[in-house]
Write an enzyme that holds these catalytic residues in place. Structure first.
Site, PDB file in Angstrom:
ATOM      1  N   HIS A  34      49.435  43.041  43.867  1.00 30.24           N
ATOM      2  CA  HIS A  34      49.220  42.842  42.424  1.00 30.24           C
ATOM      3  C   HIS A  34      50.600  42.631  41.799  1.00 30.24           C
ATOM      4  O   HIS A  34      51.564  43.308  42.165  1.00 30.24           O
ATOM      5  CB  HIS A  34      48.556  44.070  41.803  1.00 30.24           C
ATOM      6  CG  HIS A  34      48.652  44.111  40.302  1.00 30.24           C
ATOM      7  ND1 HIS A  34      47.719  43.534  39.478  1.00 30.24           N
ATOM      8  CD2 HIS A  34      49.594  44.659  39.485  1.00 30.24           C
ATOM      9  CE1 HIS A  34      48.067  43.736  38.210  1.00 30.24           C
ATOM     10  NE2 HIS A  34      49.204  44.417  38.194  1.00 30.24           N
ATOM     11  N   CYS A 123      45.609  38.521  38.886  1.00 34.29           N
ATOM     12  CA  CYS A 123      46.892  38.836  38.285  1.00 34.29           C
ATOM     13  C   CYS A 123      48.000  37.916  38.790  1.00 34.29           C
ATOM     14  O   CYS A 123      48.904  37.543  38.045  1.00 34.29           O
ATOM     15  CB  CYS A 123      47.256  40.287  38.575  1.00 34.29           C
ATOM     16  SG  CYS A 123      47.243  40.674  40.346  1.00 34.29           S
TER      17      CYS A 123
END
Length: 662
Positions: A34, A123
């Protein structure tokens, strides 16, 4: 002015992917990545909409790795507008969801155009878009390629329907969860379907949540995961980023390493210690770590012919000399090579080795004019001038301006100047520019000195001076009042004197001082140069005080630059401006016969400008033509008119003449 951009990298699996990916997928996956973008003191990421939080304060905690992505020339307002537009694409499935607990700002649009998806629209998609906008680059390939790597495995292909189902509608009713049939499909290709499903659910929860989502997969026992790269070391994982470091920095020290290299582990603390010391002290110096096993690090090594680790390359202005290379874990030689490179990149200032005790003892505190007149008398005089104008023009009437002065401005000044100073009342400063424009448009220059004096007093208040620092452009009241002092040759003495004192008080605030010496520099220089030779001694003293504040501001800035970066970049300063100011100071010193204190301030200003000027060689011819040494030593002749008698002033003049003047 450029701003650094960083990529924060988190492992959504909390280390489980690194431990168990081989048995679940048949392929080693070091993390479920992420990412978020850190710029302008904020961390921005995509989960339930676009979220902004202080760096390292999101629900994911501290990052696993920090990757330097270069710098951006885009200003913060433009980037915020970009984020607002991006919010229409990167939004939560429901725009009505409550603000996440960990965020300061969330952009949620009423119509969702794209929904978060763990593999396709996540993301990292958002981070890559932002990095492209800010720097023109991309996030590292090992992050972008992770979904494709995962889906190419039998386990990933079997779970793809589950992932699609989780992010097609699961976010409506809480954390996304896979349907039972997906679990059965996963069981056919995984030796541990329960663990696989739990891992997937945990990753999905942490990825899609903007709050403090709590994972129900047990935290694995510590397995010595890779430690984040030290903040002073740039982690290079692709060739494009490495070459950008070479392009944008004067000196680059590159450390080629690998996780399996024992000597690398021995010498890495030395490299990090050097980075901490030297990168902080020298501008344009970068320490870069290239791990051959991370991302495209092997491609970087191949490009420069690195076949063994540890290897150190030393670059100057983007080029590597044959002697700028070190192989092996030789710590003393590494320190020597770094010092040689930095000496070549940043030769010491010629004045660094000169002892200048009188110059260095000059206090850099600005000279301020703090005397407070009778404010009621000041108001009465200004009202008298206002009443004498007919007809009156402008947005504000005479009555409105007089009421604002008596009900708000003067009470604010009184509250700010009452000893001991209480917390002054909050004043609506934003209407003060209209007040100034109304008065300047109707009053003569000779009648404006009470207004300039009001501004002089107000600038002593920290809140007011900070507000004034952000009021930029030609409509800034300081600009307006300054321009009136430059509007004609016969500016009344009292108005010129008050404006000079007002400008001196502007240096009570560092940000406002920076504005005065950048955006207002031309007008500031014009009034300073002309006033240094004014026929009135009081005006000359005020001008010398302003000159000292300007020189002290530059000296503080240069000292900070030397302390943090090792030297001063001439491209950051203006040679023509410095030539003009030094010429004016020398002429003013030679002519000043009325005040030793004025000579003292002028000489101190000259000393501070010459002490660490990046233009020492360029200034020498001018100072020889102007006979700088003779001008200064002439002030030491006690029998002559204008001769200096005070011991401390004579010491300073002697030092500047003998050591700083050619």
């Amino acid at each position: 002015m450029s701003t650094p951009v960083q990529l924060y990298v988190y492992d959504l699996s909390n280390g489980l992917a690194r431990q168990m990916s081989m048995q679940l997928t048949g392929r080693q996956i070091d993390g479920i990545w992420h990412t978020s973008v850190v710029v302008f003191g904020k961390e921005i990421f995509y989960g339930q909409g676009i979220n902004i939080t202080p760096p390292g304060k999101s629900h994911l905690g501290q990052p696993f790795r920090i990757v330097e992505m270069g710098e951006t020339a885009i200003d913060e307002d433009t980037f915020e507008q970009y984020l607002s537009e991006m919010g229409q694409q990167f939004t939560a499935d429901k725009a009505s969801e409550a603000l996440p607990l960990c965020t300061d700002i969330t952009f949620n649009m009423s119509q969702s155009r794209s929904q978060y998806h763990l593999l396709d629209f996540n993301c990292n998609t958002f981070s890559n878009e932002c990095i492209g906008f800010l720097t023109g680059g991309n996030i590292p390939d090992y992050i972008k390629s992770l979904p494709a790597d995962f889906l190419s495995t039998p386990f990933g292909a079997a779970l793809r329907p589950s992932i699609d189902a989780m992010f097609r509608g699961g976010a409506h009713s809480g954390l996304p969860t896979p349907p039972p049939e997906a679990v059965r499909a996963a069981a056919q290709v995984s030796p541990n379907p329960a663990l696989a499903t739990g891992l997937l659910e945990s990753i999905a929860a942490r990825a899609s949540s903007s709050g403090y989502a709590e994972s129900y997969i047990p935290t694995p026992a510590p397995t010595s995961p890779p430690t984040p790269v030290a903040a002073d070391v740039k982690d290079c994982t692709d060739l494009t980023y490495f070459q950008s470091l070479l392009r944008d920095n004067r000196a680059v020290i590159a450390f080629f390493t690998s996780k399996t290299c024992g000597p690398c582990r021995v010498v890495e603390p030395v490299f990090q210690d050097l980075a901490k010391q030297k990168a902080k002290r020298n501008g344009g110096v970068v320490f870069a770590k290239v791990d051959l096993a991370v991302g495209a690090g092997a491609a970087v090594a191949s490009r420069y012919g690195v076949r063994a680790t540890p290897t150190f390359f030393f670059f100057l202005d983007g080029r590597k000399a044959s002697t700028h290379e070190l192989r092996g874990a030789n710590a003393p030689e590494l320190r020597t090579q770094v010092d040689l490179l930095l000496y070549e990149a940043f030769p010491p200032h010629p004045h660094r080795s000169i002892s200048l005790p009188a110059t260095d003892s000059i206090a850099l505190k600005p000279i301020l004019f703090t005397q407070i007149p009778n404010l009621d008398t000041l108001l009465s005089k200004l009202n008298e001038f206002i009443d004498a104008v007919s007809p009156w023009t402008g947005v504000l009437t005479q009555a409105q301006i007089k009421q604002a002065l008596s009900k708000t401005v003067i009470p604010f000044l009184k509250a700010s100047s009452t000893p001991p100073p209480p917390q002054p009342p909050t004043a609506p400063f934003d209407y003060w520019p209209a007040l100034v424009l109304g008065l300047v448009s109707n009053l003569t220059v000779g009648d404006l000195f009470p207004l300039a004096d009001i501004w002089r007093i107000a600038l002593l208040n920290p809140k007011f001076s900070e507000w004034s620092a952000v009021k930029k452009g030609p409509q800034n009241p300081m600009n307006v009042l300054l321009s009136k002092a430059l509007g004609s040759k016969d500016v009344p003495r009292n108005y010129l004197l008050t404006v000079l004192r007002m400008l001196s008080n502007a240096f009570s605030n560092t940000n406002l001082a920076r504005e005065c010496t950048t955006s207002m520099r031309n007008d500031l220089t014009a009034i300073l140069v002309s006033s240094l030779l004014h026929e009135n001694a009081t005006v000359r003293t005020a001008a010398a005080s302003l000159a000292f504040n300007v020189a002290a501001h530059f000296q503080k800035r240069r000292l900070e630059r030397i302390e943090s970066h090792g030297n001063i970049d001439p491209e950051e300063e203006d040679l023509d401006w410095e030539l003009e100011i030094i010429s004016a100071l020398l002429e003013a010193i030679g002519r000043e016969n009325a005040s030793e204190d004025t000579v003292h301030r002028l000489t101190a200003s000259l000393a501070l400008l010459l002490r660490f000027s990046p233009f020492t060689r360029d200034l020498t011819p001018l100072m020889e033509v102007l006979r700088s040494r003779s001008v200064l030593t002439g002030k030491l002749q006690k029998g002559n008119t204008g001769g200096v008698t005070k011991v401390e002033i004579r010491k300073l003049i002697t030092e500047v003449a003998e050591k700083l003047c050619p």
